[in-house]
Structure formats: C-alpha cells, structure tokens
Scaffold this active site. Sequence first.
Site: not given
Length: 747
Positions: A61, A123, A175, A178-179, A196
């Site tokens: 990425e 982004k 929240d 989208a990953d 993360k």
Amino acid sequence: MLIVMNRGCRLVSRIPLGFRRLKRNPNPGLRNILCRRYSPLALSKEVTEALKNNVPVVALESTIITHGMPYPQNEELAIQVESKVRSMGAVPATIALLNGQCTIGLEQFQLSELAKSGETAYKVSRRDLSYVASQRLNGGTTVAATMILARAAGIDVFATGGIGGVHRGAENSMDISADLIELGRTRVAVVSAGVKSILDIGRTLEVLETQGVPVVTLGPPKSAFPAFFSRESKFQSPLSLETPQLIANMLFSNIQLGQECGTLVAIPTPHHCSIDYEKMEALIETCLQRSVQLGITGKNVTPWLLGELLRESKGKSLNTNIDLVLNNAEKASLIAKELAVLKEKSSFFPTNTGNTFETKPVKQDFFYGKVSDKGVSSSKKKITETTSKPAEVVCVGSVSIDSVLKLDNPLTSKFLGTSHPCHSEQAFGGVAHNMALASSLMGASTKLVSCVGTKSVPTSSIKEYLTKSSLQHTIVEKSNFTSCSYTAINDCNGNLLLAGADMAIMENLSYSEIKDDLNDAKYICFDGNISPSLMLDITTSKSSKQRVVFEPTSGPKTLKILKVLSVASIDFITPNKFELDVLFQAMKDGNFFENESWWQKLNSFGITSSFYNEIERFTKSTGIEEITENGILQKCFHLLPFIKNIIVKLGPNGALLISSEKLQGVNSNSASLFTPGNVTVKYYPVPKVIATPVNASGTGDTFIGTFTALLSKGWGMDDAIDTAQKAAGLTLQCNFSVNPEIKTLLK
C-alpha cells in the site's frame, strides 16, 4: 564467424490490453500525452512479466508513504520494504494513484515524488477511487483501495502494517473502516500485524466474522491475535497455522472454492520490538481521550493517533512500526512464493486471474478450460501423431515457419527507419523442430512434440510438411490460436540484427497431452517457448535414467527454468553468454545462492584457491580471456549445484563445458581443468570448417540436436561437442535452419 545466435522473442502479455502499462513522462506533474487513450490501470514492466510467468508478487500500500510517516523516513521505509520483498524472491508492487492513473509497481522516481508529496496527496479508499482517478490527482491507497487494485491486476498477496477496523466508541460514532468490508468481498490475502491497536480489536474480529473473512495467525494452535505494536492481544485468533506453506494451502483452497472473500493473515510483531500490551493500551486510552476533546474524527483519527503515540513513546512506536512492516513483507513474500508453486502445479489454475475493476465471482468453467500441467486435457483437442520405433530423443517446443531476410548492403545507423534491398528465404523452423531435425539427421531415433493453431495460414503448411517428412512427430491442434512464426533480419554477413517470434501458443501445451510421448526417451530436450509448468512437469516426472536438456532460446525465456530449479536439478543447459548472465543474476536476486545446501554442494566440488591459480593457466592456454574477464566460470560454478552440465556457447570463440558429473570421453589437455570434487572444465575451440557465413539462424539449434543425438548413441563428450560445432558451422553456410549435409559428418 558466428556459430551460435539464439533467436529473439516477443513476449505476449496475458494482462488485458487496457491494463498494460502506458509510457509515463519522468515528470509526474505532466499528463501522459504519448498515449492515444487513457487507461485507468498501469502495470510496471517488472510486475507485468512477473504475473505473466507466475513469479510471486506482493502488493504494497502507499498510505504508509503519504500519511504514515514524514519525509524522508517514508521514502526510506518504502525502499526497504521493496528490497525485503525482492530479497525473499518475490516482486514488490507498490500501488498508488499518480495523476489519476492507478499504478501497480512504482519506479524509483515515482516513489520519491509520492513520498515528497506527503499529505498533499489524497488518502484513497474504495469511495475515493473514481473521484481521484477522474480528477487526475495523486493518492496513497488504503488497505481497501490496494486490495481492489491488486485484485484487478491479479495479485493474490498484499503486505501492510495493520488494517483498519472498528474504532473504539463505534457503537456511537459508527466509525468502521472500509477495510473490513473490502475483506469480505475482494479475494486478496492481507498480511498484517493484526489490527491497529488503537482500534477495538474484539469488535473488529466480530465484524470480520460477519463478513465471512477467514482470520488466521501465523503461529502454533490457539495463538493470540496480535495487536500491532504488541505481539499478543487479549483475544485468541480464530485460526492458527504454523508455516507460510500451510497458509498458502489455505489461500489456494479459497481460490479453488471460487470464494471472493479476502483472508486476513496476522503476523505477530517480532519479539525484539514488541511493546507490552497493557502499557500500550494505557497510552492509547490517554491519546483517544485527547482526540475526542480536540474533535478529531473520521479518517483523520488514525494518523493523528499514530503521531501522538510516537511522541508519547519517545519514538519507540515508530521503530516498532518499521520493524513489523518489514517482518510482514518478509512473511508475505514467503506465502506468495508457496502460493505460486501451488498455482504452477495446479491442474486448472490460470497464470493471471485478475478481473479488471469488476470483482465478480470467477466462473469455475473459466478455470477448467485452461490447459494444465498434469491435469486431464480436454477431449476436444485433436492430436495428430506419427508412429514408428520408440524415440530415444524427444524434442518438445516450437515448430514454425521461419522467414529470413538478408540485407544486400551493410547497415548504417543513418539509414534506420526505412526499407532496404535484401534477399528473403522461407523455411520450416522452430527451436524444437530444428533440434529434432538435426538429431534425426545424425541417426538418432527422434520425435518432435509441438502444437499448431487452427486460425492461421501457416498451420496447413506446417502439417503438410510434417506429414511428408520422415521426422516422427506428435502435433496437438489448438483452436483459436495462431501457429508459431519467426522472422529474422540478418546483416549482409548473415549475422542476426533483429528478430521477432510469435510463440504464444506454446504456453498452452500441457503435460497430459504429451506425457505418453516421453516414456521411451533417453534424452528429453525442451526449448524456452513452453510454459514453466510444463518444464516443471517434464523434469519432475522423468525417470532416473532419462536426461533433460534445456535450450534457453532467449534471455527473457531463460528465466522460465527458475521454477524448475527451485525444486529440482536439470542435466544440461546450453546458454550463450547473455542467457548465462540473465540466469545468474535472477538466481542471485532470488537468493538461490544463500541456503546451506547450496554451500555444502559447492564446497564438495573442491573449487579451492589453488584451483583458481589453475584457471589463470587455463585462460592463457586457451587464449580466451573473456572466460574470466566476464566471470563466465564463476557464474557457472554458482549454477553447478542446480545444473549438472553447462555448455556455454561462445559464438565465434567455440564452446565451454562445465560439469559436475564423471563424464565419458573427456580427454585431458591444456584446455581442460579438473577439481578434486570431480568438476570438469574444458574449452572447445571452433573447428576450421567454416567458409562464408550465410545465415546464423538455427546454428545453435543444430548444435544441440547434434550433440544430444550423439550422446544418445553413446559418443563421448569431446567427440559429441566437436562434431556438434562442425554441424553448426555447416548450417551457418546455408539458408536452411538445419543443413541437411550435417549427416555427412557421420562418415
């Protein structure tokens, strides 16, 4: 005089036409005005070739470059990650949007410009792709966007630091990255250090379960799920597998089942850089409370939090981030390599399974329509075969119509780009055909195994020629393909200037279609036009008494043998100097020379410092300084643990034999060397039989066909190579691909 001149080739890409890489101006601020139409996806040449040849590719990425850390650390890390992937034997494909073009595999100047742009670049997630592309903007791709573009290009494995997930407090903010949704609908394996740790790991795992995403951690059974900065979280991983090979097996099963979901492969953070989980949790909570007070939301939360953690941890979080990214790239490369082996051996897996931008399920009949290695061939294929006595030599590869143009006058650079007076000749050729014809003329029982297409004019001519000839053959007919063709332009002395070869059909010849033709052979020769999977099947399926001979054909096609050399050895290879250089460099870059077994084998050859003193004497006695100046001997010694006999064709300077076997018929003289470990080095000068050179095409093929035939008849090595060079010299003096007069050499 030039005895050996291997024919050039045109590589035919399997990447859909709209996705081939367009020429880019070195200034990334300028639009590409060289292209007649705009293509949304551009693959680098390196990535294109890797995908076409089933070389493992690892996607990377670019938000870690644009938004992950400041310049120049971001550029340095990007270069380190790509280098790590290459050192593991895979090809890196950093993905980003440059001037709106989705670019798969960045050049160095592109990587540098992207790193300098930093957060001025977008982004880009799934929702942003069309906007950034339409406005011709620059953007760093998130996990989701990288998955989409990797899938479009046909890349199966993607390495990153950590994926996005469910944010803490998402029950109120909703929240959710989208990953997670992308993992549920785009079949790419994402290799990361888990989620993360600033996110809600437990809820993230729940969402992944709902999306049907397999989550597997590299480790022993019941491993803890990693928490990015920390090696272990308080959550158990849903699945655990102990080796990259087992994970590759799982990914391959996902492909075979036709599922379109991705897979999350979690890699525990290395021990030396892992941060205590409880300490990191406390630090994250403090930073999160501060972000709420400052009103930071959405996609701005993650980069802000990472910056705060960097400050609060006094730089340790950044060091951990860098180390885990490199570790993930290493593990992703290992998985990609294992997956490539599985795909190569599969009976139905196509070379490139990219889908363009649509991520629709791939129909299973698409897979099964592909001609395979050892799988069952289609009953619709028509096989034409001559039957005679069992063949001692079988040559597998191309048969073609060769057109040779010989210029009447010397060519100068100022007259390039226009037509020139010449004489033209047409003949039946093809590397395997020429080898088989030479072998047959030298009295060996020989069979040609090849294929022809049904949609081209040369097909009927080739079939008619083979039917009338005395050459045994098995020809597989393939619909919707063109037969092989080759066009060479020679200078007025008959030396090759330029050539073009259309050999794409040979990539579709499968082992199941020809395996019965190989049973009785003493020697199986194949050229570089067949697929790597067929090379692998021939080599791994042969009996212990059968010998395999590989004729590289061209520099790029030489690399096809790497798949074989990664799992098995071959008996003979016959490269010219350029092909030897290409193979050596590729094996060096692929770490073939780094494992312990290679060192042990090399040490057993007895190539000591005193032997290198003998090499100096050898070089002076032969008068061929290029043997040492160009590192030919050193390169051959490196290859010898993988290839038992190497015959380097030196053109007008003759041939050089390097062997690790006890050979028959090798006489000791001033042009020979022998090590305590039974390595033989011998130089063979060109026999003085050459008059006026006419046509260099086919000389190398004649050499190999003659050489193999004589070995099959029990000739010694010295006599076989000397006679093969004489045969090549006779072909050099005629307009045929193989001079019929070579049979007089037996008298």
